[in-house]
Design a protein around this motif. Structure first.
Motif, PDB file in Angstrom:
ATOM      1  N   LEU A   1       0.861  -1.176   0.000  1.00  0.00           N
ATOM      2  CA  LEU A   1       0.000   0.000   0.000  1.00  0.00           C
ATOM      3  C   LEU A   1       0.897   1.226   0.000  1.00  0.00           C
ATOM      4  O   LEU A   1       1.785   1.344   0.847  1.00  0.00           O
ATOM      5  CB  LEU A   1      -0.891  -0.013   1.244  1.00  0.00           C
ATOM      6  CG  LEU A   1      -1.864   1.155   1.389  1.00  0.00           C
ATOM      7  CD1 LEU A   1      -2.932   1.095   0.299  1.00  0.00           C
ATOM      8  CD2 LEU A   1      -2.519   1.118   2.767  1.00  0.00           C
ATOM      9  N   ILE A   2       0.676   2.115  -0.951  1.00  0.00           N
ATOM     10  CA  ILE A   2       1.506   3.311  -1.069  1.00  0.00           C
ATOM     11  C   ILE A   2       0.600   4.540  -1.045  1.00  0.00           C
ATOM     12  O   ILE A   2      -0.324   4.653  -1.860  1.00  0.00           O
ATOM     13  CB  ILE A   2       2.343   3.271  -2.367  1.00  0.00           C
ATOM     14  CG1 ILE A   2       3.285   2.071  -2.310  1.00  0.00           C
ATOM     15  CG2 ILE A   2       3.092   4.581  -2.565  1.00  0.00           C
ATOM     16  CD1 ILE A   2       4.148   1.879  -3.514  1.00  0.00           C
ATOM     17  N   PRO A   3       0.849   5.445  -0.102  1.00  0.00           N
ATOM     18  CA  PRO A   3       0.050   6.676  -0.055  1.00  0.00           C
ATOM     19  C   PRO A   3       0.212   7.483  -1.344  1.00  0.00           C
ATOM     20  O   PRO A   3       1.297   7.521  -1.940  1.00  0.00           O
ATOM     21  CB  PRO A   3       0.645   7.445   1.130  1.00  0.00           C
ATOM     22  CG  PRO A   3       1.376   6.423   1.936  1.00  0.00           C
ATOM     23  CD  PRO A   3       1.846   5.393   0.963  1.00  0.00           C
TER      24      PRO A   3
ATOM     25  N   HIS B   1      -6.286  -4.983   5.936  1.00  0.00           N
ATOM     26  CA  HIS B   1      -5.655  -3.691   6.158  1.00  0.00           C
ATOM     27  C   HIS B   1      -6.323  -2.477   5.534  1.00  0.00           C
ATOM     28  O   HIS B   1      -6.068  -1.364   5.967  1.00  0.00           O
ATOM     29  CB  HIS B   1      -4.211  -3.735   5.657  1.00  0.00           C
ATOM     30  CG  HIS B   1      -3.391  -4.732   6.386  1.00  0.00           C
ATOM     31  ND1 HIS B   1      -2.556  -5.602   5.737  1.00  0.00           N
ATOM     32  CD2 HIS B   1      -3.274  -5.007   7.704  1.00  0.00           C
ATOM     33  CE1 HIS B   1      -1.962  -6.373   6.628  1.00  0.00           C
ATOM     34  NE2 HIS B   1      -2.385  -6.035   7.830  1.00  0.00           N
ATOM     35  N   LEU B   2      -7.137  -2.652   4.521  1.00  0.00           N
ATOM     36  CA  LEU B   2      -7.633  -1.482   3.796  1.00  0.00           C
ATOM     37  C   LEU B   2      -8.416  -0.527   4.686  1.00  0.00           C
ATOM     38  O   LEU B   2      -8.270   0.679   4.580  1.00  0.00           O
ATOM     39  CB  LEU B   2      -8.465  -1.906   2.584  1.00  0.00           C
ATOM     40  CG  LEU B   2      -8.653  -0.831   1.534  1.00  0.00           C
ATOM     41  CD1 LEU B   2      -7.316  -0.247   1.076  1.00  0.00           C
ATOM     42  CD2 LEU B   2      -9.397  -1.391   0.343  1.00  0.00           C
ATOM     43  N   ALA B   3      -9.211  -1.044   5.589  1.00  0.00           N
ATOM     44  CA  ALA B   3     -10.001  -0.175   6.466  1.00  0.00           C
ATOM     45  C   ALA B   3      -9.361   0.028   7.841  1.00  0.00           C
ATOM     46  O   ALA B   3      -9.929   0.692   8.696  1.00  0.00           O
ATOM     47  CB  ALA B   3     -11.399  -0.759   6.639  1.00  0.00           C
ATOM     48  N   ASP B   4      -8.173  -0.512   8.059  1.00  0.00           N
ATOM     49  CA  ASP B   4      -7.505  -0.447   9.362  1.00  0.00           C
ATOM     50  C   ASP B   4      -6.740   0.868   9.488  1.00  0.00           C
ATOM     51  O   ASP B   4      -5.668   1.042   8.918  1.00  0.00           O
ATOM     52  CB  ASP B   4      -6.568  -1.649   9.496  1.00  0.00           C
ATOM     53  CG  ASP B   4      -5.872  -1.737  10.842  1.00  0.00           C
ATOM     54  OD1 ASP B   4      -5.796  -0.713  11.558  1.00  0.00           O
ATOM     55  OD2 ASP B   4      -5.375  -2.828  11.157  1.00  0.00           O
ATOM     56  N   ARG B   5      -7.301   1.812  10.238  1.00  0.00           N
ATOM     57  CA  ARG B   5      -6.691   3.142  10.374  1.00  0.00           C
ATOM     58  C   ARG B   5      -5.305   3.085  11.020  1.00  0.00           C
ATOM     59  O   ARG B   5      -4.423   3.835  10.643  1.00  0.00           O
ATOM     60  CB  ARG B   5      -7.603   4.069  11.167  1.00  0.00           C
ATOM     61  CG  ARG B   5      -8.819   4.515  10.379  1.00  0.00           C
ATOM     62  CD  ARG B   5      -9.374   5.802  10.982  1.00  0.00           C
ATOM     63  NE  ARG B   5     -10.285   6.517  10.149  1.00  0.00           N
ATOM     64  CZ  ARG B   5      -9.972   7.185   9.054  1.00  0.00           C
ATOM     65  NH1 ARG B   5      -8.760   7.181   8.609  1.00  0.00           N
ATOM     66  NH2 ARG B   5     -10.884   7.862   8.382  1.00  0.00           N
ATOM     67  N   GLN B   6      -5.112   2.216  12.005  1.00  0.00           N
ATOM     68  CA  GLN B   6      -3.803   2.102  12.665  1.00  0.00           C
ATOM     69  C   GLN B   6      -2.745   1.635  11.665  1.00  0.00           C
ATOM     70  O   GLN B   6      -1.646   2.178  11.610  1.00  0.00           O
ATOM     71  CB  GLN B   6      -3.886   1.139  13.855  1.00  0.00           C
ATOM     72  CG  GLN B   6      -2.554   0.916  14.558  1.00  0.00           C
ATOM     73  CD  GLN B   6      -2.003   2.173  15.211  1.00  0.00           C
ATOM     74  OE1 GLN B   6      -2.754   3.033  15.648  1.00  0.00           O
ATOM     75  NE2 GLN B   6      -0.685   2.301  15.246  1.00  0.00           N
ATOM     76  N   TYR B   7      -3.080   0.630  10.879  1.00  0.00           N
ATOM     77  CA  TYR B   7      -2.161   0.137   9.852  1.00  0.00           C
ATOM     78  C   TYR B   7      -1.824   1.260   8.862  1.00  0.00           C
ATOM     79  O   TYR B   7      -0.674   1.474   8.522  1.00  0.00           O
ATOM     80  CB  TYR B   7      -2.792  -1.048   9.109  1.00  0.00           C
ATOM     81  CG  TYR B   7      -1.984  -1.520   7.925  1.00  0.00           C
ATOM     82  CD1 TYR B   7      -0.910  -2.386   8.094  1.00  0.00           C
ATOM     83  CD2 TYR B   7      -2.288  -1.093   6.636  1.00  0.00           C
ATOM     84  CE1 TYR B   7      -0.162  -2.821   7.002  1.00  0.00           C
ATOM     85  CE2 TYR B   7      -1.557  -1.519   5.549  1.00  0.00           C
ATOM     86  CZ  TYR B   7      -0.492  -2.379   5.735  1.00  0.00           C
ATOM     87  OH  TYR B   7       0.243  -2.794   4.658  1.00  0.00           O
ATOM     88  N   ARG B   8      -2.848   2.002   8.442  1.00  0.00           N
ATOM     89  CA  ARG B   8      -2.631   3.085   7.478  1.00  0.00           C
ATOM     90  C   ARG B   8      -1.749   4.175   8.069  1.00  0.00           C
ATOM     91  O   ARG B   8      -0.904   4.734   7.381  1.00  0.00           O
ATOM     92  CB  ARG B   8      -3.966   3.650   7.004  1.00  0.00           C
ATOM     93  CG  ARG B   8      -4.799   2.578   6.338  1.00  0.00           C
ATOM     94  CD  ARG B   8      -5.117   2.745   4.912  1.00  0.00           C
ATOM     95  NE  ARG B   8      -5.210   4.055   4.410  1.00  0.00           N
ATOM     96  CZ  ARG B   8      -6.244   4.525   3.755  1.00  0.00           C
ATOM     97  NH1 ARG B   8      -7.303   3.776   3.583  1.00  0.00           N
ATOM     98  NH2 ARG B   8      -6.229   5.731   3.265  1.00  0.00           N
ATOM     99  N   GLU B   9      -1.923   4.504   9.344  1.00  0.00           N
ATOM    100  CA  GLU B   9      -1.069   5.508   9.972  1.00  0.00           C
ATOM    101  C   GLU B   9       0.373   5.011  10.053  1.00  0.00           C
ATOM    102  O   GLU B   9       1.311   5.766   9.835  1.00  0.00           O
ATOM    103  CB  GLU B   9      -1.588   5.884  11.365  1.00  0.00           C
ATOM    104  CG  GLU B   9      -0.715   6.900  12.080  1.00  0.00           C
ATOM    105  CD  GLU B   9      -0.412   8.175  11.278  1.00  0.00           C
ATOM    106  OE1 GLU B   9       0.725   8.674  11.404  1.00  0.00           O
ATOM    107  OE2 GLU B   9      -1.278   8.655  10.534  1.00  0.00           O
ATOM    108  N   GLU B  10       0.537   3.727  10.332  1.00  0.00           N
ATOM    109  CA  GLU B  10       1.885   3.163  10.381  1.00  0.00           C
ATOM    110  C   GLU B  10       2.534   3.142   8.993  1.00  0.00           C
ATOM    111  O   GLU B  10       3.726   3.382   8.862  1.00  0.00           O
ATOM    112  CB  GLU B  10       1.855   1.776  11.017  1.00  0.00           C
ATOM    113  CG  GLU B  10       1.547   1.859  12.501  1.00  0.00           C
ATOM    114  CD  GLU B  10       1.476   0.508  13.181  1.00  0.00           C
ATOM    115  OE1 GLU B  10       1.842  -0.507  12.567  1.00  0.00           O
ATOM    116  OE2 GLU B  10       1.043   0.477  14.349  1.00  0.00           O
ATOM    117  N   ILE B  11       1.733   2.882   7.973  1.00  0.00           N
ATOM    118  CA  ILE B  11       2.242   2.947   6.594  1.00  0.00           C
ATOM    119  C   ILE B  11       2.701   4.373   6.287  1.00  0.00           C
ATOM    120  O   ILE B  11       3.792   4.589   5.755  1.00  0.00           O
ATOM    121  CB  ILE B  11       1.162   2.510   5.574  1.00  0.00           C
ATOM    122  CG1 ILE B  11       0.933   1.013   5.651  1.00  0.00           C
ATOM    123  CG2 ILE B  11       1.519   2.925   4.155  1.00  0.00           C
ATOM    124  CD1 ILE B  11       2.065   0.178   5.089  1.00  0.00           C
TER     125      ILE B  11
END
Length: 125
Positions: free
Chosen positions: A61-63, A97-107
């Motif tokens: 996943l890339i922002p 992971h797509l809806a996991d806000r913690q995972y996205r913040e860590e990414i």
């Protein structure tokens, strides 16, 4: 979560509504894969890149903020990342992971600082 990581910059040349699925993805130092999924939602834009055989079929996943250029003619997305950053990034599993806000913040933090990833929410695949 800070939303600027999850938005395309105006300099990227990304046009809202452009379907990037299947497009070639180039890091600053070479080819890394193709776009498997993407979003251009305001404040929630990202690419899911299938790295194919390069790193054993891992999806990452890339922002959207990592996108430095979109070449419409060549159907290529250019990133402001090097291969090593993508290779060492956490593996992405859309169902977890797509809806996991913690995972996205860590990414976002991983790409902002260059790693390391703490692994929160990753668990065994």
């Amino acid at each position: 979560m800070t939303n600027h990581e999850w938005a395309y910059t105006t300099e990227s040349g990304h046009l809202a509504g452009t379907d990037l699925t299947g497009w070639r993805v180039e890091a600053a130092d070479g080819h890394i894969g193709k776009v498997d999924k993407h979003s251009d939602e305001v404040g929630d834009a990202y690419l899911v890149v299938d790295t194919g055989v390069w790193i054993f079929g891992k999806e990452v996943l890339i922002p959207a903020s990592a996108v430095t250029g979109v070449d419409l003619e060549a159907q290529t997305v250019h990133l402001g990342l090097v291969k090593e950053q993508v290779k060492n990034s956490p593996e992405f599993h859309s169902d977890k992971h797509l809806a996991d806000r913690q995972y996205r913040e860590e990414i976002a933090a991983y790409y902002r600082t260059g790693g390391p990833f703490s692994g929160g929410g990753m668990g065994a695949a």
